[in-house]
Design a protein around this motif. Structure first.
Motif, PDB file in Angstrom:
ATOM      1  N   TRP A  40      17.066  -3.958   7.990  1.00  0.00           N
ATOM      2  CA  TRP A  40      15.602  -3.927   8.077  1.00  0.00           C
ATOM      3  C   TRP A  40      15.091  -3.051   9.210  1.00  0.00           C
ATOM      4  N   GLN A  43      14.574   0.392   7.742  1.00  0.00           N
ATOM      5  CA  GLN A  43      13.925   0.558   6.445  1.00  0.00           C
ATOM      6  C   GLN A  43      13.017   1.785   6.488  1.00  0.00           C
ATOM      7  N   ASN A  45      10.074   4.407   6.092  1.00  0.00           N
ATOM      8  CA  ASN A  45       8.640   4.392   5.822  1.00  0.00           C
ATOM      9  C   ASN A  45       8.419   4.936   4.413  1.00  0.00           C
ATOM     10  N   TRP A 101      -2.245  -3.633  -3.252  1.00  0.00           N
ATOM     11  CA  TRP A 101      -1.387  -4.166  -2.184  1.00  0.00           C
ATOM     12  C   TRP A 101      -1.030  -5.592  -2.551  1.00  0.00           C
ATOM     13  N   SER A 103       0.865  -9.254  -0.945  1.00  0.00           N
ATOM     14  CA  SER A 103       1.291  -9.897   0.296  1.00  0.00           C
ATOM     15  C   SER A 103       1.868 -11.276  -0.014  1.00  0.00           C
ATOM     16  N   GLY A 105       4.213 -14.436   2.482  1.00  0.00           N
ATOM     17  CA  GLY A 105       5.040 -14.800   3.626  1.00  0.00           C
ATOM     18  C   GLY A 105       4.838 -13.937   4.849  1.00  0.00           C
ATOM     19  N   GLY A 106       3.628 -13.442   5.039  1.00  0.00           N
ATOM     20  CA  GLY A 106       3.351 -12.620   6.204  1.00  0.00           C
ATOM     21  C   GLY A 106       3.678 -11.153   6.031  1.00  0.00           C
ATOM     22  N   ASN A 107       4.232 -10.766   4.871  1.00  0.00           N
ATOM     23  CA  ASN A 107       4.541  -9.365   4.594  1.00  0.00           C
ATOM     24  C   ASN A 107       3.536  -8.789   3.608  1.00  0.00           C
ATOM     25  N   LYS A 108       3.253  -7.487   3.759  1.00  0.00           N
ATOM     26  CA  LYS A 108       2.303  -6.808   2.886  1.00  0.00           C
ATOM     27  C   LYS A 108       2.898  -5.466   2.484  1.00  0.00           C
ATOM     28  N   TRP A 109       2.793  -5.114   1.195  1.00  0.00           N
ATOM     29  CA  TRP A 109       3.371  -3.865   0.729  1.00  0.00           C
ATOM     30  C   TRP A 109       2.489  -3.272  -0.367  1.00  0.00           C
TER      31      TRP A 109
END
Length: 559
Positions: A40, A43, A45, A101, A103, A105-109
């Motif tokens: 991780w 990872q 960008n 977008w 999201s 568990g606190g992650n956003k992609w």
């Protein structure tokens, strides 16, 4: 006549391509080499930008275009729109832009219009403008995160004039490149396969977006990789080690009612572009990298040289008379998502099934397979699970029936090869439940057996690679284009699809009875009724853009 040295080099390249393909197969007892865990900290960008440039923000414009589902494919009902900044913006948004977008568990992609293996997005897009569509003409990198163009080089008047005279019709050049590291970070040596899958998806996505604007993208099929690299500024860029972009394609976007577009660029014009000053420094994608040597070896073994135009014409055939979707074309593109799970129960109608498959057939002057990669080289091995009116079993969908005898001879002698539907090249091989087999060969992934149907894309491998090693890449491009059609067709019919890159190659070949590498499976796919993950939140694609342009640090955080 080829020299002995050239013949020997091509044979060595064929061996190198074959070796790469064999060594990157997954097997029941071992998988292709990768890091083995998720690093991780490194990872990549998913967003590239060029530092030190003043970006041109693209306007957000008309959302619907009024185009219906079938206008994705047919050209005659889409009026030709002018080559304005607003329409260029819409083309880039619908082909390579962000779609949402997510999201949890606190992650956003971010998600994009063009899908990608592992959502890692190795594909980068460029436009080369000839007129004042983006202000001064020149070479621009497209930033999907900012929905902006980055001017890498501006053209002097004589270069612009020569390009304009060469094509003799309004339009612009559109180019795609691949960053192998983005996929190799997760998938190791198999990454070259996935980069080329993704490239095929992007080609089809661009073809659909262009068609809705009344444009067509014509592949400059005579150009070499070196030509593409020179025009897009790849050879004039100092890359961070391990993060270079690999040249893939150049196309010319033009009014769809113009047929005769040159498939090349004059060498002297390419030399002039090479001599121009290219600006901007590519951002760093990762702090550290793993050097997968076999990826460099396959890239060196399968470069595209300058080649003469192939004069293969798709046949003229009517569409299968199934139900058309009421969903607007642009909405189908924007709502495309990859299914995470299927319900394992819901059936689809025979009409839905056949209508979706029918769209994967090449047709004259019909998107996306009039891109002219060459003759059909990929067919579909179907695991039919839940299609009303059709017996469960193993089927073959021949995208060109000229391949019938060769494929039949290569497969198990006990297969029936019974035509399942008059007027379509769908053949029943054997009846029976194949959910367990579909799941097993797709790396034990339930999505292959819980769907309405899944499939493997069977490529004419050995003959293609022996004809020209670079066609190995084109085989994957063809599978990605098929996959993009199936993604959009699933959405149009109220279903969902997922591409499957993890499968046990030779287990599929054993199931078919293949004894050698004459045919190989290159990509798997599955379509059904999705089960939504309620933990996921969805955000609009460009909510992160404000009146202030995001900084490089914000872009990096988004990645």
């Amino acid at each position: 006549m080829l020299s002995n040295e050239k013949v020997g080099a091509e044979l060595n390249d064929v061996d190198a391509v074959t070796r790469y393909h064999e060594e990157t197969k997954h097997h029941y007892d071992r998988q292709a080499r990768s890091l083995g865990y998720m690093d991780w900290a490194n990872q990549p960008n998913p967003f590239r930008w060029y530092e030190g440039l003043t970006r041109l923000n693209l306007p957000f414009t008309e959302k619907d275009l009024g185009a219906a589902h079938m206008d994705l494919y047919r050209r005659e009902d889409n009026p030709v729109r002018d080559f304005s900044l607003q329409n260029l913006s819409l083309f880039l948004e619908l082909s390579l832009g962000l779609s949402a977008w997510k999201s949890a568990g606190g992650n956003k992609w971010a998600l994009r219009m063009n899908p990608s293996s592992g959502n890692l997005h190795p594909t980068e897009g460029y436009v080369v403008t000839l007129g004042n569509i983006a202000g001064e003409p020149g070479v621009f990198h497209y930033s999907p995160y900012l929905h902006a163009l980055e001017p890498r080089a501006l053209f002097p008047e004589k270069v612009c004039a020569r390009l304009t005279n060469h094509f003799a019709v309004d339009g612009f050049l559109f180019g795609l490149t691949s960053i192998f590291w983005r996929e190799a970070w997760k998938y190791g040596e198999r990454a070259f396969r996935y980069c080329n899958h993704d490239l095929g998806h992007a080609i089809a996505a661009a073809g659909f977006a262009a068609n809705l604007l009344g444009w067509k993208i014509t592949y400059l099929s005579e150009a070499s990789d070196e030509d593409v690299a020179a025009v897009l500024g790849l050879t004039q860029t100092t890359w961070i080690e391990g993060e270079a972009e690999h040249p893939e394609i150049l196309c010319y976007a033009h009014p769809s009612n113009v047929k005769d577009i040159p498939a090349n660029l004059p060498p002297e014009l390419i030399s002039e572009i090479v001599g121009l000053p290219f600006q901007g420094r590519p951002n760093r994608l990762s702090e550290d990298h793993i050097d997968w040597e076999i990826i460099s070896e396959i890239a060196e073994a399968a470069p595209k040289p300058r080649t003469p135009t192939q004069h293969w014409l798709a046949p003229h055939r009517p569409f299968f008379p199934g139900d058309e979707s009421r969903i607007r074309a642009a909405h189908i593109i924007r709502q495309r998502r990859s299914a995470l799970a299927f319900d394992g129960a819901t059936s689809i109608s025979e009409s839905q099934f056949l209508t979706m498959l029918d769209k994967t057939l090449p047709r004259e002057d019909t998107v996306p397979f009039d891109f002219k990669l060459g003759p059909v080289r990929v067919h579909l091995l179907l695991f039919v699970h839940r299609v009303l009116g059709l017996a469960p079993g193993l089927y073959m969908f021949l995208r060109d029936e000229a391949g019938f005898e060769r494929l039949k001879t290569a497969c198990r002698p006990e297969f029936a090869w019974k035509r399942a539907k008059e007027g379509l090249p769908l053949f029943l091989l054997t009846e029976g439940p194949f959910m367990r087999e579909a799941t097993a060969v797709s790396c034990q992934q339930d999505i292959a057996g819980d769907s309405a149907f899944s499939l493997g894309m069977i490529a004419d491998f050995r003959r293609s690679v022996e004809e020209a090693p670079y066609l190995y890449r084109h085989l994957y491009w063809e599978t990605g284009m098929i996959g993009q059609v199936l993604y959009l067709e699933a959405e149009a019919h109220g279903l969902r699809a997922t591409g499957i890159g993890c499968f046990f190659d030779d287990a599929v070949h054993n199931l078919m009875g293949l004894k050698d590498n004459q045919f190989q499976t290159l990509y798997h796919f599955t379509i059904g009724t999705p089960v939504e993950d309620q933990r996921l939140q969805t955000w609009s694609p460009y909510a992160h853009l404000t009146s202030a342009t995001p900084s490089g640090e914000e872009c990096e955080a988004a990645g």
